[in-house]
Design an enzyme around this catalytic site. Structure first.
Site, mmCIF file in Angstrom:
data_model
loop_
_atom_site.group_PDB
_atom_site.id
_atom_site.type_symbol
_atom_site.label_atom_id
_atom_site.label_comp_id
_atom_site.label_asym_id
_atom_site.label_seq_id
_atom_site.Cartn_x
_atom_site.Cartn_y
_atom_site.Cartn_z
ATOM 1 N N ASP A 47 -14.863 -0.465 3.789
ATOM 2 C CA ASP A 47 -14.019 0.461 3.816
ATOM 3 C C ASP A 47 -12.497 -0.050 4.116
ATOM 4 O O ASP A 47 -12.561 -0.556 5.173
ATOM 5 C CB ASP A 47 -14.302 1.413 4.901
ATOM 6 C CG ASP A 47 -13.632 2.594 4.930
ATOM 7 O OD1 ASP A 47 -12.486 2.627 5.811
ATOM 8 O OD2 ASP A 47 -13.770 3.899 4.110
ATOM 9 N N ILE A 48 -11.665 0.213 3.156
ATOM 10 C CA ILE A 48 -10.354 -0.589 3.425
ATOM 11 C C ILE A 48 -9.565 0.328 4.399
ATOM 12 O O ILE A 48 -9.409 1.657 4.342
ATOM 13 C CB ILE A 48 -9.689 -0.633 2.181
ATOM 14 C CG1 ILE A 48 -10.338 -1.624 1.096
ATOM 15 C CG2 ILE A 48 -8.060 -1.008 2.159
ATOM 16 C CD1 ILE A 48 -10.468 -2.986 1.593
ATOM 17 N N HIS A 129 2.249 -4.386 -10.171
ATOM 18 C CA HIS A 129 3.533 -5.233 -10.198
ATOM 19 C C HIS A 129 4.308 -4.642 -8.808
ATOM 20 O O HIS A 129 4.067 -3.633 -8.105
ATOM 21 C CB HIS A 129 4.441 -4.198 -11.248
ATOM 22 C CG HIS A 129 4.918 -2.938 -11.257
ATOM 23 N ND1 HIS A 129 6.133 -2.595 -10.666
ATOM 24 C CD2 HIS A 129 4.457 -1.701 -11.631
ATOM 25 C CE1 HIS A 129 6.292 -1.301 -10.766
ATOM 26 N NE2 HIS A 129 5.252 -0.669 -11.200
ATOM 27 N N ASP A 141 5.892 3.629 -6.200
ATOM 28 C CA ASP A 141 5.965 2.799 -7.568
ATOM 29 C C ASP A 141 6.855 1.383 -7.405
ATOM 30 O O ASP A 141 8.083 1.406 -7.566
ATOM 31 C CB ASP A 141 6.703 3.781 -8.514
ATOM 32 C CG ASP A 141 6.775 3.052 -9.991
ATOM 33 O OD1 ASP A 141 6.036 1.891 -10.197
ATOM 34 O OD2 ASP A 141 7.485 3.496 -10.792
ATOM 35 N N GLU A 175 8.043 -5.634 -14.072
ATOM 36 C CA GLU A 175 7.623 -4.711 -14.706
ATOM 37 C C GLU A 175 8.356 -3.483 -15.300
ATOM 38 O O GLU A 175 8.107 -3.027 -16.572
ATOM 39 C CB GLU A 175 6.244 -4.079 -14.044
ATOM 40 C CG GLU A 175 5.541 -3.159 -14.878
ATOM 41 C CD GLU A 175 5.787 -1.394 -14.601
ATOM 42 O OE1 GLU A 175 4.997 -0.878 -15.273
ATOM 43 O OE2 GLU A 175 6.831 -1.168 -14.035
ATOM 44 N N HIS A 291 11.112 6.829 -9.311
ATOM 45 C CA HIS A 291 12.086 5.898 -9.858
ATOM 46 C C HIS A 291 13.467 6.515 -9.105
ATOM 47 O O HIS A 291 14.586 6.562 -9.637
ATOM 48 C CB HIS A 291 12.472 6.065 -11.514
ATOM 49 C CG HIS A 291 11.593 5.185 -12.140
ATOM 50 N ND1 HIS A 291 11.829 4.979 -13.564
ATOM 51 C CD2 HIS A 291 10.298 4.625 -11.703
ATOM 52 C CE1 HIS A 291 11.098 3.883 -13.756
ATOM 53 N NE2 HIS A 291 9.770 3.630 -12.959
ATOM 54 N N ASP A 306 -5.846 6.109 0.486
ATOM 55 C CA ASP A 306 -7.082 5.739 1.125
ATOM 56 C C ASP A 306 -8.203 5.560 0.180
ATOM 57 O O ASP A 306 -8.868 4.726 0.078
ATOM 58 C CB ASP A 306 -7.489 6.716 2.246
ATOM 59 C CG ASP A 306 -8.713 6.145 3.238
ATOM 60 O OD1 ASP A 306 -9.006 4.978 3.324
ATOM 61 O OD2 ASP A 306 -9.302 7.165 3.738
#
Length: 442
Positions: A47-48, A129, A141, A175, A291, A306
């Site tokens: 589990d991260i 990226h 992003d 990217e 963006h 999660d």
């Protein structure tokens, strides 16, 4: 992501995911074979910790803030991001390489991290990226994908994982300028090395504030691994279409490397049906700060981050174990067929042709039926000669939505060629649905 113009408890979640894989026939319940090492099987996907992933995002935000508000290609914030991630991986025992390239008159950087061991002729890669656009810090992003991949790599180190396949991780530059970094990496790989990559997993925007749960529709084995994981959580997924070809998996796919990945949505608007399925706000973009300068640490949905981070670890652990059996030929119908409420059975047809002999004893029937009460449904696979194979019975206690599953059918007595039908009947009142798609894998 490139712009189109240019807990329930961890144990319960893991158990559900493994159960889904067993039901789908992707994990065997028998003793491990020689091709599947006991050491690999013993190491369950972790589990991260969400807090760890968010700490990486906070670091990337601080780097952007200290360097003109962004981490874009050619800017100081990007190089600082590369150096920061590299230091984490070096300390964890990875062999790291910084690859330089030039784009738009500026030096760009890719970071590659190899985990020692595993079969060098079977390489499983995961990547994201690391650059942002120049207008903001790029935390969703694509800090989200970069941070989750980083934490998955660090989890490999903490577990001292000894996978059957060799593990490699990548963070790509530029990217946002047209997949420049990942293209450079792939184009500079000798053909022999390309052929050793058994799969590339891409993660670009996995914490959108108004999230969807999208899975790349590319390599069937990778796609199914992610779908089974989310099915184990009771989370419905959809096929990713908004970013297809707009992120770094395209660089790998274009040279014949199997790819897959996850996505939570960018500038498109969430529909009412999607809001009903996933929560959030209908009529609003999945990421209103896409963006933009507001793509900060406040622009993250913790639940989505999660879940997707855990799914990344699950895929790495699962796909790096043993030898991945290439998927067989797939015959699919994607035409919607309405299922009348408490009415007559309906069918959807898939025509199989060009094969010799009989169908296999392990014929896979993948079913995607959208329905508001799955317990009402009786589902059969009907062979060309009319023989019916029951896939699912109705049950008053089966109260969940939808039937999204893969069934294994011993169809070795049936001729392979001909019209195969999925037959579905709703045997109780008040709930409705339709056959979304289904496929046969030989």
């Amino acid at each position: 992501m490139l712009h189109s113009a240019t807990r329930t408890s961890a144990i319960r979640r893991r158990t559900a995911a493994v159960t889904a894989l067993i039901c789908a026939g992707l994990l065997a319940t028998a003793a491990p074979s020689a091709a599947t090492s006991p050491a690999a099987l013993a190491a369950a996907p972790p589990d991260i910790p969400l807090a760890n992933v968010k700490a990486h995002l906070a670091d990337l935000q601080s780097i952007a803030t200290a360097n003109g508000g962004n981490r874009a290609h050619g800017r100081a914030g990007y190089k600082a991001s590369i150096d920061h991630v590299k230091a984490k991986l070096d300390a964890a025992g990875f062999t790291t390489t910084v690859q330089q390239f030039t784009s738009a008159g500026a030096t760009g950087y890719n970071l590659i991290a190899d985990w020692p061991g595993g079969d060098a002729n079977q390489v499983l890669m995961a990547g994201a990226h690391l650059d942002s656009v120049s207008s903001g810090p790029g935390i969703n992003d694509n800090g989200s994908g970069s941070a989750a991949v980083l934490e998955a790599a660090l989890a490999v180190s903490r577990a001292q994982l000894k996978p059957d396949k060799h593990l490699r991780f990548g963070w790509w530059g530029a990217e946002e300028l047209g997949l420049v970094g990942s293209k450079y990496y792939v184009n500079n790989l000798p053909a022999a090395d390309r052929s050793k990559i058994s799969g590339y997993l891409n993660f670009d925007m996995i914490g959108s504030p108004n999230p969807g749960y999208f899975v790349y529709d590319d390599d069937p084995a990778i796609e199914q691994t992610f779908k089974n994981y989310f099915a184990g959580l009771g989370v419905q997924t959809e096929i990713e279409t908004e970013g297809d070809g707009r992120s770094d998996h395209a660089s790998f796919k274009n040279v014949g490397i199997p790819v897959g990945g996850l996505f939570t949505g960018a500038s498109r608007t969430k529909s009412s049906a999607q809001a009903q399925k996933w929560g959030g706000t209908a009529g609003q973009a999945f990421d209103r700060c896409y963006h933009s300068s507001c793509d900060t640490t406040s622009n993250i949905n913790d639940t989505a981050l999660d879940r997707n981070s855990d799914a990344i670890a699950h895929a790495i652990w699962t796909l790096s174990t043993g030898t991945t059996v290439p998927p067989g030929d797939v015959y699919e119908s994607t035409a919607d067929v309405a299922i009348p409420d408490n009415g007559a059975a309906v069918t959807s047809t898939v025509t199989v042709s060009g094969r010799t002999g009989n169908a296999p004893a392990t014929l896979k029937a993948g079913v995607d039926i959208k329905h508001t009460w799955r317990g009402d449904l009786v589902v059969d696979l009907v062979a060309p000669d009319g023989t019916a194979y029951r896939l699912k019975n109705s049950s008053g206690s089966d109260s969940a939505d939808n039937v999204i599953a893969t069934y294994t059918v011993n169809a070795s007595a049936e001729a392979a060629n001909g019209d195969w039908k999925l037959r579905v009947q709703d045997v109780a009142a008040q709930d409705t649905g339709y056959i979304d798609s289904w496929k046969l894998t030989f």
